[in-house]
Design a protein around this motif. Structure first.
Motif, PDB file in Angstrom:
ATOM      1  N   PHE A 147     -26.028  69.282 -10.910  1.00 23.92           N
ATOM      2  CA  PHE A 147     -27.405  69.318 -10.424  1.00 23.92           C
ATOM      3  C   PHE A 147     -27.661  68.212  -9.402  1.00 23.92           C
ATOM      4  O   PHE A 147     -28.040  67.099  -9.755  1.00 23.92           O
ATOM      5  N   ASP A 149     -30.123  67.269  -7.194  1.00 27.48           N
ATOM      6  CA  ASP A 149     -31.525  67.502  -6.853  1.00 27.48           C
ATOM      7  C   ASP A 149     -31.945  66.598  -5.705  1.00 27.48           C
ATOM      8  O   ASP A 149     -31.192  65.721  -5.278  1.00 27.48           O
ATOM      9  N   PHE A 153     -35.035  62.493  -8.623  1.00 24.84           N
ATOM     10  CA  PHE A 153     -35.063  63.329  -9.806  1.00 24.84           C
ATOM     11  C   PHE A 153     -34.060  62.742 -10.802  1.00 24.84           C
ATOM     12  O   PHE A 153     -32.967  62.345 -10.418  1.00 24.84           O
ATOM     13  N   PRO A 154     -34.393  62.685 -12.071  1.00 28.91           N
ATOM     14  CA  PRO A 154     -33.431  62.141 -13.049  1.00 28.91           C
ATOM     15  C   PRO A 154     -32.212  63.033 -13.162  1.00 28.91           C
ATOM     16  O   PRO A 154     -32.291  64.256 -13.007  1.00 28.91           O
ATOM     17  N   LEU A 155     -31.079  62.415 -13.434  1.00 28.10           N
ATOM     18  CA  LEU A 155     -29.835  63.145 -13.607  1.00 28.10           C
ATOM     19  C   LEU A 155     -29.929  64.064 -14.814  1.00 28.10           C
ATOM     20  O   LEU A 155     -30.262  63.640 -15.917  1.00 28.10           O
ATOM     21  N   SER A 156     -29.631  65.329 -14.595  1.00 29.63           N
ATOM     22  CA  SER A 156     -29.574  66.297 -15.692  1.00 29.63           C
ATOM     23  C   SER A 156     -28.114  66.554 -16.021  1.00 29.63           C
ATOM     24  O   SER A 156     -27.441  67.339 -15.352  1.00 29.63           O
ATOM     25  N   ARG A 157     -27.611  65.879 -17.044  1.00 28.32           N
ATOM     26  CA  ARG A 157     -26.195  66.012 -17.411  1.00 28.32           C
ATOM     27  C   ARG A 157     -25.947  67.213 -18.311  1.00 28.32           C
ATOM     28  O   ARG A 157     -24.811  67.661 -18.461  1.00 28.32           O
ATOM     29  N   SER A 159     -28.135  70.922 -20.091  1.00 29.22           N
ATOM     30  CA  SER A 159     -29.349  71.717 -20.290  1.00 29.22           C
ATOM     31  C   SER A 159     -28.971  73.050 -20.914  1.00 29.22           C
ATOM     32  O   SER A 159     -27.797  73.405 -20.994  1.00 29.22           O
ATOM     33  N   TYR A 170     -22.993  69.343 -17.603  1.00 32.38           N
ATOM     34  CA  TYR A 170     -22.900  69.530 -16.156  1.00 32.38           C
ATOM     35  C   TYR A 170     -22.289  68.340 -15.422  1.00 32.38           C
ATOM     36  O   TYR A 170     -22.049  68.423 -14.223  1.00 32.38           O
TER      37      TYR A 170
END
Length: 207
Positions: A147, A149, A153-157, A159, A170
């Motif tokens: 992700f 972004d 934006f915070p890191l989305s590791r 989801s 991810y």
């Protein structure tokens, strides 16, 4: 798109991420008026669902879910489940990039655990050059996950995967990933300004 009041025209640029990335590759390959395409961590083959355009059907690149792995936290790692798009029985799923008229920019997170994004970007580059097309720009970011972004934006590791309904890993290390988001944001603007507005430089966003 050109009829939309928010579209300046006369040129159109596409920006796609993950599955949206291979959709943008398909749009650039089949539709007229696409001047520039940016793809963030996507596959060079059609994925998830068959693609229908007029009398053309591009089948789905198959996968083998038994190849999925689990991280130490019990999250799914899907990077190895996808079939090789270059194998003969999978080649029909490849998107015919050589039909596109505009340039490509591939943004790659080298710690992407959803796709082999770096491999796919280089496969796209090789295919384009084999057909006499311009070599695409590829920007790779170490320790950067799926992700990518816009900045801050915070890191989305991880989801919940929209198709599988399970929590998927991810990738990405916070500091490197954050820096990559800042740089990629600027690189995308520079690319679009060059090929949509004919500008060699662009004023950096304050975001």
């Amino acid at each position: 798109m050109l009829q939309h009041p928010k579209v300046k025209g006369p040129n159109i640029g596409l920006l796609g991420f993950s599955k949206g990335g291979d959709l943008c590759l398909s749009m650039a390959s089949f539709l007229k008026g696409i001047t520039a395409t940016v793809v963030i961590n996507a596959c060079v083959a059609n994925t998830v669902a068959p693609l229908h355009y007029k009398d053309i059907i591009i089948p789905v690149l198959g996968s083998e879910l038994q190849k999925q792995k689990n991280t130490d936290l019990g999250l799914l790692n899907l990077v190895d489940i996808w079939n090789d798009p270059l194998e003969e029985h999978n080649q029909q799923s490849l998107i015919p990039l050589e039909k596109a008229h505009g340039p490509f920019l591939f943004i790659v997170g080298m710690d992407d655990h959803n796709w082999k994004s770096e491999l796919y970007a280089h496969l796209a580059s090789k295919r384009l050059q084999e057909y006499g097309k311009k070599k695409p720009q590829i920007i790779c970011y170490p320790e950067t996950g799926h992700f990518i972004d816009p900045p801050y934006f915070p890191l989305s590791r991880a989801s919940v995967h929209s198709v599988l309904g399970e929590v998927v890993f991810y990738g990405g290390e916070p500091r490197a990933h954050s820096k990559a988001q800042e740089d990629a944001w600027q690189q995308i603007q520079i690319f679009f300004q060059k090929y949509l507005n004919g500008k060699k430089s662009v004023q950096h966003s304050k975001i």
